[in-house]
Design a protein around this motif. Structure first.
Motif, PDB file in Angstrom:
ATOM      1  N   GLU A  23      -4.779  15.346   6.826  1.00  0.00           N
ATOM      2  CA  GLU A  23      -5.884  14.621   5.770  1.00  0.00           C
ATOM      3  C   GLU A  23      -5.140  14.340   4.589  1.00  0.00           C
ATOM      4  O   GLU A  23      -4.283  15.057   3.941  1.00  0.00           O
ATOM      5  CB  GLU A  23      -6.833  15.426   5.569  1.00  0.00           C
ATOM      6  N   GLY A  24      -5.223  12.908   3.901  1.00  0.00           N
ATOM      7  CA  GLY A  24      -4.712  12.591   2.788  1.00  0.00           C
ATOM      8  C   GLY A  24      -5.219  11.343   2.312  1.00  0.00           C
ATOM      9  O   GLY A  24      -5.984  10.619   3.129  1.00  0.00           O
ATOM     10  N   PRO A  25      -5.013  10.703   1.233  1.00  0.00           N
ATOM     11  CA  PRO A  25      -5.687   9.614   0.717  1.00  0.00           C
ATOM     12  C   PRO A  25      -4.536   8.307   1.201  1.00  0.00           C
ATOM     13  O   PRO A  25      -3.420   8.414   1.563  1.00  0.00           O
ATOM     14  CB  PRO A  25      -5.439   9.900  -0.826  1.00  0.00           C
ATOM     15  N   ALA A  26      -4.961   7.204   0.825  1.00  0.00           N
ATOM     16  CA  ALA A  26      -4.333   6.005   0.861  1.00  0.00           C
ATOM     17  C   ALA A  26      -4.919   4.960   0.103  1.00  0.00           C
ATOM     18  O   ALA A  26      -5.783   4.884  -0.711  1.00  0.00           O
ATOM     19  CB  ALA A  26      -4.848   5.405   2.290  1.00  0.00           C
ATOM     20  N   ALA A  27      -3.921   3.959  -0.513  1.00  0.00           N
ATOM     21  CA  ALA A  27      -4.245   3.509  -1.744  1.00  0.00           C
ATOM     22  C   ALA A  27      -3.578   1.984  -1.557  1.00  0.00           C
ATOM     23  O   ALA A  27      -2.625   1.851  -1.240  1.00  0.00           O
ATOM     24  CB  ALA A  27      -3.840   4.043  -2.959  1.00  0.00           C
ATOM     25  N   PHE A  28      -4.425   1.070  -2.003  1.00  0.00           N
ATOM     26  CA  PHE A  28      -3.768  -0.454  -2.333  1.00  0.00           C
ATOM     27  C   PHE A  28      -2.990  -0.565  -3.483  1.00  0.00           C
ATOM     28  O   PHE A  28      -3.243   0.237  -4.755  1.00  0.00           O
ATOM     29  CB  PHE A  28      -4.980  -1.526  -2.308  1.00  0.00           C
ATOM     30  N   MET A  33       0.948  -1.098  -0.138  1.00  0.00           N
ATOM     31  CA  MET A  33      -0.172   0.117  -0.166  1.00  0.00           C
ATOM     32  C   MET A  33       0.882   1.206  -0.039  1.00  0.00           C
ATOM     33  O   MET A  33       2.057   1.111   0.315  1.00  0.00           O
ATOM     34  CB  MET A  33      -0.777  -0.104   1.396  1.00  0.00           C
ATOM     35  N   HIS A  34       0.341   2.474  -0.478  1.00  0.00           N
ATOM     36  CA  HIS A  34       0.997   3.486  -0.239  1.00  0.00           C
ATOM     37  C   HIS A  34       0.092   4.757   0.229  1.00  0.00           C
ATOM     38  O   HIS A  34      -1.047   4.784  -0.234  1.00  0.00           O
ATOM     39  CB  HIS A  34       1.879   4.057  -1.562  1.00  0.00           C
ATOM     40  N   GLY A  35       0.712   5.596   0.720  1.00  0.00           N
ATOM     41  CA  GLY A  35       0.249   6.899   0.948  1.00  0.00           C
ATOM     42  C   GLY A  35       1.012   8.052   0.385  1.00  0.00           C
ATOM     43  O   GLY A  35       2.078   8.362   0.741  1.00  0.00           O
ATOM     44  N   ILE A  36       0.455   8.561  -0.764  1.00  0.00           N
ATOM     45  CA  ILE A  36       1.080   9.465  -1.667  1.00  0.00           C
ATOM     46  C   ILE A  36       2.365   9.229  -1.972  1.00  0.00           C
ATOM     47  O   ILE A  36       3.317   9.882  -1.852  1.00  0.00           O
ATOM     48  CB  ILE A  36       0.886  11.072  -1.199  1.00  0.00           C
ATOM     49  N   GLY A  37       2.725   7.601  -2.079  1.00  0.00           N
ATOM     50  CA  GLY A  37       3.994   7.324  -2.643  1.00  0.00           C
ATOM     51  C   GLY A  37       5.049   6.888  -1.518  1.00  0.00           C
ATOM     52  O   GLY A  37       5.999   6.254  -1.884  1.00  0.00           O
ATOM     53  N   ASN A  38       4.502   6.865  -0.149  1.00  0.00           N
ATOM     54  CA  ASN A  38       5.278   6.576   0.821  1.00  0.00           C
ATOM     55  C   ASN A  38       4.600   5.124   1.230  1.00  0.00           C
ATOM     56  O   ASN A  38       3.586   5.157   1.741  1.00  0.00           O
ATOM     57  CB  ASN A  38       4.836   7.458   1.989  1.00  0.00           C
ATOM     58  N   ASP A  39       5.569   4.085   0.698  1.00  0.00           N
ATOM     59  CA  ASP A  39       4.883   2.578   0.422  1.00  0.00           C
ATOM     60  C   ASP A  39       5.317   1.766   1.423  1.00  0.00           C
ATOM     61  O   ASP A  39       6.604   2.017   1.928  1.00  0.00           O
ATOM     62  CB  ASP A  39       5.182   2.331  -1.083  1.00  0.00           C
ATOM     63  N   TYR A  40       4.793   0.807   1.807  1.00  0.00           N
ATOM     64  CA  TYR A  40       5.154  -0.139   2.998  1.00  0.00           C
ATOM     65  C   TYR A  40       4.313  -1.128   2.501  1.00  0.00           C
ATOM     66  O   TYR A  40       3.361  -1.470   1.919  1.00  0.00           O
ATOM     67  CB  TYR A  40       4.356   0.476   4.375  1.00  0.00           C
ATOM     68  N   ILE A  41       4.833  -2.278   3.210  1.00  0.00           N
ATOM     69  CA  ILE A  41       4.471  -3.813   3.145  1.00  0.00           C
ATOM     70  C   ILE A  41       3.831  -3.863   4.308  1.00  0.00           C
ATOM     71  O   ILE A  41       4.191  -3.806   5.231  1.00  0.00           O
ATOM     72  CB  ILE A  41       5.608  -4.636   3.003  1.00  0.00           C
TER      73      ILE A  41
END
Length: 278
Positions: free
Chosen positions: A265-270, A6-14
């Motif tokens: 506040e911001g988005p989150a994405a799979f 997943m990532h939050g505006i490009g900050n990606d984690y497993i």
């Protein structure tokens, strides 16, 4: 082991669902899987776990295996994961972290989380709370010198993690792989620090780049964006309501003058699901 990227505006984690999976030696797993050539590739590993005091618990490990107390982009992804995957379906969520319990408001569209507003709590400004070795009540626009002899003026804030903010005329041309490690490891920071460089665009708008301890330059840092907004106010450069432009996208930060709390506040994405051998 099953995982989700997943990532939050490009900050990606497993992300690993700790309600179903058990991860032995998570620091070593974070190092192995975060490698962008020989692993999955990420800024670190985040475990989503049961909690006795909140709706769930987040444990974060940086790409170098070190433990992170809090991650603003990561916690938004935790909220989306537990809601969209049916683990906890509340539009107000409480998540336990190493920097306390955070309250999140989820924006739901078509049954899915589209964005998350996080109460990040009150920023810590006293040196001993950051932590930083400094003989003043606050570290605001103070001069420091790196090992190479370069002088910077920094403002230090903790929003769950220690941050040092430096204001510059333009962030694009900075050589972060050289500057970042020097600043991160300044002797005044006993636990190292995340380093942010900020370009002020207006009273409600800033641009930043970030060097995260344990991960290097990342495309976004939620706690760092909060720290930059607070530092901008302390240095009389912006108002308390700020849009922060990062390499991966934008975050909206508000430092409430009545409660002293910082809201992000911001988005989150799979990105994708997968399985991996450990």
């Amino acid at each position: 082991m099953k995982f989700t990227k997943m990532h939050g505006i490009g900050n990606d984690y497993i992300y690993v669902n700790g309600f179903e999976e058990t991860v032995q030696n998570p620091s070593e797993v974070a190092i192995q899987l975060s490698d962008r050539r020989f692993g999955i590739g990420a800024d670190g590993l985040i475990l989503i776990l049961p909690s006795d005091v909140a709706d769930c618990r987040m444990e974060m490990f940086n790409a170098d295996g070190s433990i992170g107390k809090m991650c603003g982009n990561g916690i938004r992804c935790v909220a989306k994961y537990v809601y969209d995957r049916g683990i906890v379906q509340k539009d107000v969520l409480r998540v336990e972290t190493r920097s306390g319990i955070k309250t999140l408001q989820l924006r739901i569209e078509d049954g899915k989380v589209s964005s998350v507003r996080v109460n990040m709590g009150r920023p810590a400004l006293k040196p001993e709370e950051i932590p930083a070795h400094f003989n003043k009540e606050r570290i605001v626009d103070e001069e420091v010198q790196t090992a190479s002899g370069r002088v910077w003026r920094i403002t230090c804030v903790s929003v769950g993690n220690p941050h040092a903010v430096a204001f510059v005329d333009e962030v694009g041309g900075l050589d972060l792989p050289t500057i970042g490690p020097e600043m991160e490891n300044l002797p005044i920071f006993p636990e190292r620090a995340n380093i942010e460089f900020v370009q002020v665009l207006g009273p409600h708008e800033i641009r930043m780049r970030v060097w995260e301890r344990g991960s290097g330059e990342t495309w976004a840092c939620g706690t760092g964006a909060c720290a930059c907004a607070v530092a901008s106010v302390l240095n009389a450069k912006t108002d308390r309501d700020v849009t922060v432009h990062l390499r991966g996208g934008d975050l909206h930060i508000f430092w409430d003058p009545n409660t002293d709390e910082v809201f992000m506040e911001g988005p989150a994405a799979f990105v994708f699901d997968g399985t991996v051998e450990i």
